[in-house]
Design a protein around this motif. Structure first.
Motif, PDB file in Angstrom:
ATOM      1  N   TYR A   1       0.839  -1.205   0.000  1.00 17.12           N
ATOM      2  CA  TYR A   1       0.000   0.000   0.000  1.00 17.12           C
ATOM      3  C   TYR A   1       0.872   1.253   0.000  1.00 17.12           C
ATOM      4  CZ  TYR A   1       1.144   0.699   4.912  1.00 17.12           C
ATOM      5  OH  TYR A   1       1.804   0.948   6.084  1.00 17.12           O
TER       6      TYR A   1
ATOM      7  N   TYR B   1      -0.063   8.065   8.086  1.00 17.46           N
ATOM      8  CA  TYR B   1      -0.403   6.736   7.571  1.00 17.46           C
ATOM      9  C   TYR B   1       0.605   6.327   6.501  1.00 17.46           C
ATOM     10  CZ  TYR B   1      -3.028   2.680   6.094  1.00 17.46           C
ATOM     11  OH  TYR B   1      -3.384   1.388   5.819  1.00 17.46           O
ATOM     12  N   GLY B   2       1.299   5.235   6.766  1.00 18.94           N
ATOM     13  CA  GLY B   2       2.318   4.776   5.834  1.00 18.94           C
ATOM     14  C   GLY B   2       3.717   5.236   6.183  1.00 18.94           C
ATOM     15  N   LEU B   3       3.844   6.057   7.204  1.00 15.08           N
ATOM     16  CA  LEU B   3       5.183   6.400   7.720  1.00 15.08           C
ATOM     17  C   LEU B   3       5.541   5.329   8.748  1.00 15.08           C
ATOM     18  CD1 LEU B   3       7.666   8.225   8.320  1.00 15.08           C
ATOM     19  CD2 LEU B   3       6.238   9.419   9.995  1.00 15.08           C
ATOM     20  N   ILE B   4       6.603   4.606   8.509  1.00 15.48           N
ATOM     21  CA  ILE B   4       6.970   3.535   9.435  1.00 15.48           C
ATOM     22  C   ILE B   4       7.397   4.174  10.754  1.00 15.48           C
ATOM     23  CG2 ILE B   4       8.481   1.562   9.828  1.00 15.48           C
ATOM     24  CD1 ILE B   4       8.466   1.078   6.835  1.00 15.48           C
TER      25      ILE B   4
ATOM     26  N   ARG C   1       7.329  -5.451  16.261  1.00 19.38           N
ATOM     27  CA  ARG C   1       6.751  -6.272  15.185  1.00 19.38           C
ATOM     28  C   ARG C   1       7.806  -6.857  14.249  1.00 19.38           C
ATOM     29  NH1 ARG C   1       2.855  -1.952  12.689  1.00 19.38           N
ATOM     30  NH2 ARG C   1       2.868  -1.313  14.859  1.00 19.38           N
TER      31      ARG C   1
ATOM     32  N   HIS D   1       6.277 -12.470  10.327  1.00 16.78           N
ATOM     33  CA  HIS D   1       5.292 -12.135   9.291  1.00 16.78           C
ATOM     34  C   HIS D   1       5.892 -11.576   8.010  1.00 16.78           C
ATOM     35  CE1 HIS D   1       2.064 -12.818  12.179  1.00 16.78           C
ATOM     36  NE2 HIS D   1       2.855 -12.239  13.059  1.00 16.78           N
TER      37      HIS D   1
ATOM     38  N   PRO E   1      -3.661  -4.093   5.796  1.00 21.18           N
ATOM     39  CA  PRO E   1      -2.396  -3.658   6.407  1.00 21.18           C
ATOM     40  C   PRO E   1      -2.526  -3.352   7.903  1.00 21.18           C
ATOM     41  CG  PRO E   1      -2.621  -2.623   4.262  1.00 21.18           C
ATOM     42  CD  PRO E   1      -3.918  -3.374   4.524  1.00 21.18           C
ATOM     43  N   VAL E   2      -3.692  -2.843   8.324  1.00 19.63           N
ATOM     44  CA  VAL E   2      -3.830  -2.451   9.725  1.00 19.63           C
ATOM     45  C   VAL E   2      -3.854  -3.673  10.642  1.00 19.63           C
ATOM     46  CG1 VAL E   2      -5.265  -1.248  11.422  1.00 19.63           C
ATOM     47  CG2 VAL E   2      -4.992  -0.300   9.121  1.00 19.63           C
TER      48      VAL E   2
ATOM     49  N   GLY F   1      -0.776  -5.548  10.994  1.00 16.98           N
ATOM     50  CA  GLY F   1       0.303  -4.843  11.693  1.00 16.98           C
ATOM     51  C   GLY F   1       1.455  -4.506  10.774  1.00 16.98           C
ATOM     52  N   LEU F   2       1.165  -4.233   9.499  1.00 17.36           N
ATOM     53  CA  LEU F   2       2.245  -3.907   8.569  1.00 17.36           C
ATOM     54  C   LEU F   2       2.887  -2.577   8.972  1.00 17.36           C
ATOM     55  CD1 LEU F   2       0.976  -4.892   5.005  1.00 17.36           C
ATOM     56  CD2 LEU F   2       2.371  -6.186   6.611  1.00 17.36           C
ATOM     57  N   PRO F   3       4.178  -2.429   8.693  1.00 19.22           N
ATOM     58  CA  PRO F   3       4.865  -1.182   9.047  1.00 19.22           C
ATOM     59  C   PRO F   3       4.131   0.023   8.457  1.00 19.22           C
ATOM     60  CG  PRO F   3       6.428  -2.789   8.177  1.00 19.22           C
ATOM     61  CD  PRO F   3       5.062  -3.380   8.002  1.00 19.22           C
ATOM     62  N   GLY F   4       3.961   1.062   9.252  1.00 15.64           N
ATOM     63  CA  GLY F   4       3.346   2.293   8.755  1.00 15.64           C
ATOM     64  C   GLY F   4       1.844   2.351   8.875  1.00 15.64           C
ATOM     65  N   SER F   5       1.186   1.211   9.149  1.00 14.94           N
ATOM     66  CA  SER F   5      -0.273   1.240   9.252  1.00 14.94           C
ATOM     67  C   SER F   5      -0.675   1.811  10.613  1.00 14.94           C
ATOM     68  CB  SER F   5      -0.846  -0.156   9.077  1.00 14.94           C
ATOM     69  OG  SER F   5      -0.426  -0.988  10.137  1.00 14.94           O
ATOM     70  N   LEU F   6      -1.889   2.358  10.678  1.00 17.04           N
ATOM     71  CA  LEU F   6      -2.361   2.984  11.914  1.00 17.04           C
ATOM     72  C   LEU F   6      -3.778   2.532  12.233  1.00 17.04           C
ATOM     73  CD1 LEU F   6      -1.184   6.665  11.234  1.00 17.04           C
ATOM     74  CD2 LEU F   6      -0.203   5.092  12.902  1.00 17.04           C
ATOM     75  N   PRO F   7      -4.097   2.388  13.519  1.00 22.31           N
ATOM     76  CA  PRO F   7      -5.441   1.978  13.921  1.00 22.31           C
ATOM     77  C   PRO F   7      -6.428   3.148  13.917  1.00 22.31           C
ATOM     78  CG  PRO F   7      -4.090   2.329  15.865  1.00 22.31           C
ATOM     79  CD  PRO F   7      -3.204   2.601  14.672  1.00 22.31           C
TER      80      PRO F   7
ATOM     81  N   PRO G   1       0.414  -9.807  15.502  1.00 23.28           N
ATOM     82  CA  PRO G   1       1.415  -9.321  14.544  1.00 23.28           C
ATOM     83  C   PRO G   1       2.163  -8.060  14.963  1.00 23.28           C
ATOM     84  CG  PRO G   1      -0.808  -9.221  13.609  1.00 23.28           C
ATOM     85  CD  PRO G   1      -0.925  -9.946  14.906  1.00 23.28           C
TER      86      PRO G   1
END
Lengths: 474, 487
Positions: free
Chosen positions: A99, A197-200, A319, A324, B50-51, B54-60, B98
């Motif tokens: 994404y 959103y999308g910033l690690i 994480r 994963h 992605p949320v 728990g993918l990097p950069g995702s937000l709840p 995750p």
């Protein structure tokens, strides 16, 4: 090519005069970036095929976008769909996000040519771009020196004329300090102004994405495009985005600029102090009022930051353990896999901060460290609230020194951490702050001037920065 | 006053203290912090984004439907709702989680204290305190290979909303704990916010149990029991643990604070980890979610729209229908049963009939099929038709029961069933005359018994008429015809 890429206006003029397909132009841009990269290493790698693929999309998007065809480098911690995004860490080896970060969506909608993989300190932990697992970026002004960090690659790519602008991220100065050391304009917006959103994540309550550009006008234009509320980020704030570019030209007569005594401490390089004082004179002559202010809790900011930021980071980085995605070490059982994957995947600075953060959150230590740091953070915020009753913006140096030599501070984390002593408070208080070039030191290295503003007061910062840019004698 | 120890048996010398932690999976449309479906039983890893990955950069982003359900539950347990909604991170490593932290609530749960009433064995009531209700996200599931040394991770369940309902240590026996669970489930089912199915995991229960000398003020060493997958298992696990702890103390050994697992096959609890090895969860405020105010308007709105709870329903049934306590217990046990009864009573205009049919036949079918009301294809309208057909004598009771069974099986309406199969009760003397004559012819002995004055023989003869008529004969008319023919 270097001059061609000097600012959006110059570039657009040149681009409009070109009588060839955009893909040919993009091909030149890619080749130039690759060539410069051999000495500066601002990009982890320059992937020409990838750039041409993106150029194809730009061409299809039509010419109407505000950033049509403008090459923008993106720090390696901002997710671009299907493009390697690794935070310059071995542990995210091979990770291609499925994404786009919201800022990438916005840039591409505006027609920008997005180029990923700008080098950085691993997971943005650092002030010199030396902790990247892919090796350091070099300062284009003197390649024996660091470009600053953590957004060192993004800063160097703009300064070296590889791209017109960059997106970096700033947790404790990671946009502004490399901006200062590379002699460019670098903005950390108000916390919540730009979607994360999308910033690690490094430290979620401090992180903010911002533009790094050749001039103030470009900074304003980029912020207009990337700012705004995002339903995918609960911490982004629903406040209308002003037309920053439009408000640049107005005079600054009557603007009150606060000078905090606490920032003019021993340890600031002589030339840095001189250039900053000259900048004050520029403002005085333009009709601004310079007043002394006090931010009494400044001395606690660094310690406060080095509790809160590692605490959040220790949780955000949990994480990455090979289950994963990313790198998985060969191991005998689950615990072994966790330990080996993290041990092999993280560099020493990441380990230092994860251990620090884990420690300050541990039961029995939480109150003494994390909770106390949160209280100090509130005090620091209150300092700024009080100060902004007396002034409109605050002026300080961005960094105590100009670019230092590669390797010089790597064995001394504390001296490295001090690089951010002036930039950290704005993150703790969530305020917008911009670093602009204000001349060179005796060695010909750029000095950065920091202006801090009220929450969502970016327009005032741009106006003041623009006035300096147009009237600076240096 | 406490009596001296010497004249007490083991069982009265010690007092058991139990508190329960119930995890309730909410039946919202989407997950707690993303838009993925929470439907049970989908292909592994198909309800993810992605949320929740728990993918990097995702937000709840918090799903407000979860808050509404949480408030409903808290209100139904008499809890106060907090003014501020705040989340915390609970940090621990496990492959089904995750992010390696769970978004939960720590120092400011959704609600403060409340209570729930249970009935004790001697018929008296006891109130069990609720400590708190808080919102958190569920983890995924691990599937361990039986033959090879790997495990697979299914993250469909990751991020499904959970409510944790923590009781006070107010229960004094496994029986009370069981009753608490039954009552809690009843209240929760009434709200329709969860399936409350312990076997499917939408309701889970961990127990804390300790024992102490009767009269002691301090609690004993607390043992947490996990892995009890049914109400029965909770009761058995607690009974086992109560006895184990008593024996340990009797034999002069010290108990340790620990977590134990209930082994369903061996019917024992097994030590899992001691207190020393317990996790330090390093809770801290979740920086990705900004705390927000829970407005009084929101809470009031939900309070006003709350469905009637079991206790309120009991009171109303007593007042409105004037029923006995036993009938009320059965009819209000579940909301769906009460709704079926009220619907059928209203549509048939026969409240007594509706009560009897629900208590009798409907409950029998529920038990026989091991299902709930939703599992029967029986609408209140169809039940009302059966009640009317039987009540007005259009079909015999025997036939009515068969019609009900068919309606439950197929969902068809009883009027059509009766019409298609020609099951109307026969009350016509001419139509029954032939059958009556035949029965008299073929049952000489009963006929002579009756003529000798044995009235009971008539019942047998009526039964024969019913049998030959395929249940359609009106037994009253048949009796009259027989009596007339034989006297």
């Amino acid at each position: 090519m270097k001059d061609t890429l000097n600012g959006i206006a110059n570039y657009r003029k040149w681009l409009n005069a070109q009588k060839r397909a955009f893909s040919d132009i993009a091909s030149d841009i890619a080749e130039n970036a690759a060539k410069v990269n051999d000495s500066v290493h601002s990009f982890i790698s320059v992937d020409k095929d990838e750039i041409l693929l993106k150029a194809g999309n730009v061409e299809k998007s039509g010419h109407s976008g505000a950033l049509y065809g403008v090459p923008v480098a993106v720090k390696d911690n901002i997710c671009i769909k299907d493009v390697l995004t690794t935070c310059a860490s071995r542990i995210l080896e091979g990770f291609r996000p499925p994404y786009n970060a919201t800022v990438i969506e916005k840039l591409e909608k505006a027609g920008a040519l997005v180029i990923g993989r700008a080098n950085m300190d691993e997971f943005a932990f650092g002030s010199s771009c030396e902790t990247s697992c892919y090796g350091p970026t070099r300062n284009p002004w003197d390649i024996s020196r660091v470009p600053g960090g953590s957004s060192g690659g993004a800063a160097a790519a703009v300064a070296a004329g590889q791209v017109v602008a960059s997106l970096g991220s700033d947790t404790g100065g990671s946009i502004r300090q490399p901006g200062a050391l590379c002699g460019i304009v670098a903005l950390k917006p108000t916390y919540g102004r730009v979607s994360r959103y999308g910033l690690i994540a490094f430290a979620s309550s401090l992180d903010q994405i911002g533009p790094m550009t050749r001039n103030v006008e470009d900074s304003a234009k980029l912020l207009e495009i990337i700012a705004g509320h995002d339903p995918k980020d609960s911490t982004s704030v629903d406040i209308e985005v002003p037309n920053y570019s439009k408000e640049l030209g107005g005079g600054i007569e009557g603007l009150t600029i606060g000078i905090p005594g606490e920032y003019f401490i021993e340890g600031i390089a002589k030339d840095v102090l001189l250039r900053v004082k000259e900048a004050m004179e520029v403002y005085r002559k333009l009709g601004a009022r310079i007043v002394d202010i006090s931010l009494p809790h400044t001395k606690y900011a660094l310690s406060c930051y080095y509790i809160i930021a590692p605490a959040e980071a220790s949780s955000n980085l949990a994480r990455y353990e090979g289950v994963h995605y990313g790198r998985r070490a060969k191991a005998n059982d689950l615990i072994d896999m966790y330990i080996k994957s993290r041990n092999e995947g993280f560099g020493p600075e990441v380990k230092r901060r994860v251990i620090l953060g884990t420690y300050v959150l541990s039961s029995g230590y939480y109150d003494a460290f994390y909770l106390k740091a949160q209280k100090v953070r509130t005090k620091i915020k209150e300092d700024f609230d009080a100060a902004f009753k007396k002034c409109d913006i605050i002026l300080t140096p961005t960094s105590p020194t100009t670019a230092f030599k590669i390797g010089e501070r790597m064995d001394d984390p504390l001296s490295m951490y001090l690089s951010d002593v002036f930039t950290i408070p704005a993150n703790l208080a969530g305020l917008p702050a911009i670093s602009i070039p204000c001349g060179l030191d005796g060695s010909g290295l750029p000095v950065g001037l920091q202006l801090m503003g009220k929450p969502f007061g970016e327009a005032t910062l741009f106006k003041a920065a623009y006035a300096h840019e147009k009237n600076n004698i240096n | 006053m406490v009596k001296v120890d010497s004249d007490m048996t083991d069982h009265t010398r010690y007092e058991t203290v139990i508190g329960l932690e119930v995890h309730l999976q909410l039946n919202t449309r989407t997950k707690t912090f993303c838009g993925c479906s929470i439907k049970f039983g989908a292909e592994p890893n198909t309800q993810v984004c992605p949320v929740c990955l728990g993918l990097p950069g995702s937000l709840p982003v918090f799903n407000r439907e979860v808050l509404n359900s949480g408030i409903k539950v808290a209100l139904s347990l008499g809890c106060d709702i907090q003014k501020t909604m705040k989340f915390d991170r609970k940090n621990y490593y496990y492959p089904d989680l995750p992010k390696n932290y769970q978004i939960s609530q720590y120092d400011q749960p959704l609600s403060g204290r409340g209570k729930i009433g249970i009935k004790l064995e001697d018929g008296t009531r006891k109130e069990i305190g609720i400590t708190r209700v808080h919102i958190e996200e569920d983890a995924g599931k691990l599937l361990h290979s039986e033959t090879d040394s790997y495990s697979l991770v299914d993250l469909n369940r990751t991020g499904t909303p959970l409510l944790e309902i923590v009781s006070e240590p107010d229960m004094r026996s496994p029986y009370e704990a069981y009753e608490y669970l039954v009552k809690l489930k009843q209240v929760l089912k009434y709200l329709d916010v969860s399936d409350c199915n312990m076997e499917e995991g939408s309701l889970r229960c961990d127990a804390n149990i300790s024992i102490r000398k009767r009269g002691a003020r301090e609690f004993g060493k607390k043992v947490e029991i996990k892995n009890m997958n049914s109400f029965k298992a909770v009761r058995e696990g607690l009974l086992f643990e109560e006895e184990r702890q008593r024996e340990e103390l009797e034999e002069g050994r010290e108990l340790t604070q620990e977590t134990r697992l209930w082994d369903e096959d061996k019917r024992v609890t097994v030590s899992m980890r001691s207190k020393e090895a317990s996790h330090d969860y390093r809770y801290f405020p979740e920086p990705d979610l900004v705390p927000f105010e829970i407005s009084a308007d929101l809470v009031d709105g939900i309070r006003r729209a709350m469905p009637e709870g079991p206790e309120e329903k009991k009171i109303r049934f007593a007042a409105e229908y004037g029923m006995g306590e036993k009938d009320i217990e059965v009819l209000t046990a579940e909301k769906d049963i009460a709704d079926l009864f009220e619907g059928a009573a209203g549509l048939s205009g026969d409240r007594t009939g509706a009560c009897n049919w629900v208590k009798g036949e409907v409950m029998m079918h529920l038990k026989e099929r091991e299902t709930d009301v939703k599992g029967l294809k029986l609408s209140p309208g169809n039940l009302a038709q059966v009640i009317k057909l039987a009540g007005e004598g259009k079909i015999s009771n025997l036939v009515a029961k068969e019609v009900l069974r068919e309606s439950i099986d197929t969902g068809r309406d009883p009027y059509s069933i009766v019409k298609d199969k020609g099951l109307e009760q026969v009350s016509n003397a001419d139509a029954l005359g032939e059958i009556v004559s035949k029965v008299i012819r073929e049952n000489e002995r009963s006929v002579s018994d009756f003529r000798k004055g044995k009235d009971a023989a008539l019942g047998f003869l009526v039964g024969q008429v019913m049998k030959l008529s395929g249940g359609k004969a009106n037994p009253k008319v048949a009796g009259e015809l027989l009596r007339k023919a034989l006297t």
